[in-house]
Enzyme design. Structure first.
Site, short mmCIF file in Angstrom:
data_model
loop_
_atom_site.label_atom_id
_atom_site.label_comp_id
_atom_site.label_asym_id
_atom_site.label_seq_id
_atom_site.Cartn_x
_atom_site.Cartn_y
_atom_site.Cartn_z
N ASP A 1 0.81 -1.23 0.00
CA ASP A 1 0.00 0.00 0.00
C ASP A 1 0.84 1.28 0.00
OD1 ASP A 1 -2.29 -1.68 0.27
OD2 ASP A 1 -1.88 -1.81 2.42
N GLN B 1 2.03 -5.95 -3.20
CA GLN B 1 2.37 -6.03 -1.78
C GLN B 1 3.69 -5.28 -1.53
OE1 GLN B 1 1.50 -9.38 -3.28
NE2 GLN B 1 -0.51 -8.54 -2.96
N LYS C 1 2.15 2.34 -5.13
CA LYS C 1 2.85 1.93 -6.36
C LYS C 1 2.03 2.20 -7.60
CE LYS C 1 3.05 -2.28 -4.74
NZ LYS C 1 2.77 -2.12 -3.32
N GLY D 1 -4.15 -4.16 -4.32
CA GLY D 1 -5.13 -3.12 -4.63
C GLY D 1 -4.39 -1.89 -5.08
N HIS D 2 -4.37 -1.66 -6.39
CA HIS D 2 -3.63 -0.52 -6.91
C HIS D 2 -4.62 0.59 -7.29
CE1 HIS D 2 -0.07 -3.38 -7.93
NE2 HIS D 2 -0.22 -3.13 -6.65
P1 IMP Z 1 -2.62 -12.77 1.64
O1 IMP Z 1 -1.69 -12.16 0.63
O2 IMP Z 1 -4.06 -12.55 1.30
O3 IMP Z 1 -2.30 -14.19 1.94
O4 IMP Z 1 -2.39 -11.98 3.01
C1 IMP Z 1 -1.20 -12.10 3.76
C2 IMP Z 1 -0.79 -10.77 4.37
O5 IMP Z 1 -0.42 -9.86 3.33
C3 IMP Z 1 -1.90 -10.06 5.15
O6 IMP Z 1 -1.31 -9.37 6.24
C4 IMP Z 1 -2.45 -9.06 4.15
O7 IMP Z 1 -3.06 -7.96 4.78
C5 IMP Z 1 -1.19 -8.67 3.43
N1 IMP Z 1 -1.45 -8.19 2.07
C6 IMP Z 1 -1.73 -8.93 0.98
N2 IMP Z 1 -1.88 -8.14 -0.10
C7 IMP Z 1 -1.66 -6.89 0.33
C8 IMP Z 1 -1.62 -5.63 -0.35
O8 IMP Z 1 -1.81 -5.49 -1.55
N3 IMP Z 1 -1.36 -4.54 0.44
C9 IMP Z 1 -1.09 -4.67 1.75
N4 IMP Z 1 -1.09 -5.81 2.41
C10 IMP Z 1 -1.38 -6.92 1.71
#
Ligand code: IMP
Length: 446
Positions: free
Chosen positions: A30, A241, A33, A57-58
């Protein structure tokens, strides 16, 4: 000897022709990017996603209109740019078509400009069921995943059980592989988690319908990108991420299930490490984190509330409130190393507008000692007390400023300190959500 010479010149001309940049988040995701990728796309011919899935989420704001992309590269909003989903991405076809259709409705020719690797592992409905069942079962120890099935899909990829997009092209093979994997998933869902199972026939029918739609989009993305490079096209690799959520070097087990660091740009598109020329790391001027896990500089006071409110710190995918805190230079230096960052893009500087005093964490105190490296053992994170240096805030707003010299002097010195602590230069500063609210000090494609 002559063949040696021509080989040499071929290699040299290739590297002179195109420049390839990886853009990654250097914190816990977040970082903003999407906006930076979108801005830099002016200079590129192709943008590739290389890891993660629709957990990203972009958010892009162009002329006031907001678009949130989760799976399709942000470059899609630029006419004429080739977009690629590389082999390292786990693909939910439902999410892919939902997003593509939303873009088509807005007049964007997605189906002409998007190619997807047949090697991508498919996210099945049972992966989502497993992700959610596991999180429920973990109770207070839950990771706080996005519930999109990302972890279970990567597990199956590594376990060599995954249904890959290529499998969708052969109906018999698909039915056999799906049968095997669903047997296993349903066993775990019902017997281990006492959760509802997923219907085989319904899943197969859905996949067969989706297969027809995905077929024209499948392509050997490594060859495609290689050919673009040969033509002199600049490439961009769009990370999802952040570096500290990397499954190997992040704050394990509170991480996502893919490698989010820059090296994965090569792996996740089937190219080699020498195909990457530069790495831009995006950091917020402060820090946020969604989900559980260590966060040494987290704030629980009014300043934390300010960052959350002014920065609109709610997850783009799940809507969850993000945890907020001061800028953490210890974590940043780690990200500089893991990604061999060549420069930084600093976002959301304007969110600090109006704060009297700012803090930057320069070390962690643990066992009475101050360290400038995070503890090697993750469970020791909770014992870390951040060591801060204080900086004067600024009275005049930075919001919307597009010229570095027009920033308040204290904002400039805050940025200079970030740069000094990182050991790499700042190329870009973002002062608001819109594409235009940006200061470009040096263009990463120059
Ligand atoms: P997962 O990717 O859904 O397995 O989540 C694992 C961890 O990564 C959690 O703490 C999510 O909140 C975090 N996470 C996954 N995708 C994002 C993102 O795009 N932005 C921020 N945190 C993310």
């Amino acid at each position: 000897r002559s063949s040696g010479t021509s080989h040499q010149s071929a290699v040299t001309s290739h590297s002179q022709m195109s420049k390839n940049l990886v853009v990654i988040g250097a914190q816990w995701g977040d970082e903003g990017k999407g906006k930076i990728v979108d801005l830099l796309t002016e200079r590129v011919g192709a943008v590739a996603r290389f890891q993660g899935g629709h957990n990203a989420g972009h958010t892009l704001v162009i002329d006031g209109a907001k678009t949130v992309l989760s799976l399709i590269p942000s470059g899609i909003l630029h006419a004429g740019v080739q977009c690629v989903i590389g082999n390292g991405v786990v693909v939910s076809l439902e999410a892919l078509f939902r997003e593509a259709d939303m873009l088509v409705q807005r007049g964007i020719q997605v189906y002409d400009r998007l190619k997807v690797s047949p090697n991508c592992a498919v996210i099945l409905p049972s992966h989502i069921a497993l992700d959610r069942a596991r999180e429920r079962a973990q109770g207070v120890n839950a990771i706080g995943t996005t519930g999109r099935g990302i972890g279970p899909a990567y597990e199956d990829k590594v376990a060599r059980r995954a249904v890959r997009l290529a499998d969708l092209m052969q109906r018999d093979r698909l039915a056999a592989r799906l049968g095997e994997i669903l047997d296993f998933h349903n066993f775990v869902l019902s017997r281990y988690f006492s959760a509802e199972t997923v219907d085989f026939q319904r899943t197969l029918d859905e996949l067969v319908a989706q297969a027809e739609r995905i077929e024209p989009l499948l392509a050997d993305v490594s060859v495609l990108l290689r050919n673009e490079m040969k033509r002199g096209t600049n490439l961009m690799f769009e990370g999802a991420q952040g570096a500290l959520l990397d499954v190997d070097v992040g704050t394990y087990p509170f991480v996502t299930s893919s490698n989010t660091i820059a090296g994965e740009a090569a792996v996740g598109t089937g190219l080699g490490p020498r195909d990457i020329n530069a790495v831009l790391g995006i950091v917020k001027a402060y820090t946020t984190r969604v989900g559980a896990g260590p966060f040494p500089t987290e704030l629980f006071d009014e300043t934390g509330e300010h960052l959350s409110r002014v920065g609109h710190e709610f997850g783009a995918v799940t809507g969850r409130p993000r945890r907020c805190g001061w800028f953490d230079a210890v974590a940043m230096r780690r990200a500089v190393m893991h990604n061999s960052l060549s420069s930084l893009g600093v976002t959301k500087l304007d969110v600090l507008d109006g704060l009297d005093t700012l803090r930057i964490c320069t070390g962690y105190r643990i066992d009475g000692e101050i360290r400038d490296e995070p503890p090697l053992l993750p469970h020791r994170f909770s014992e870390c007390v951040p060591v801060y240096e204080e900086h004067k805030g600024w009275a005049e707003p930075t919001h919307g400023v597009t010229d570095f010299s027009k920033l308040p002097a204290t904002a400039r010195s805050y940025l200079a300190r970030m740069e000094e602590l990182a050991g790499v230069p700042i190329d870009i500063v973002s002062t608001g959500p819109d594409r235009a609210q940006t200061i470009v000090l040096r263009h990463p494609y120059d």
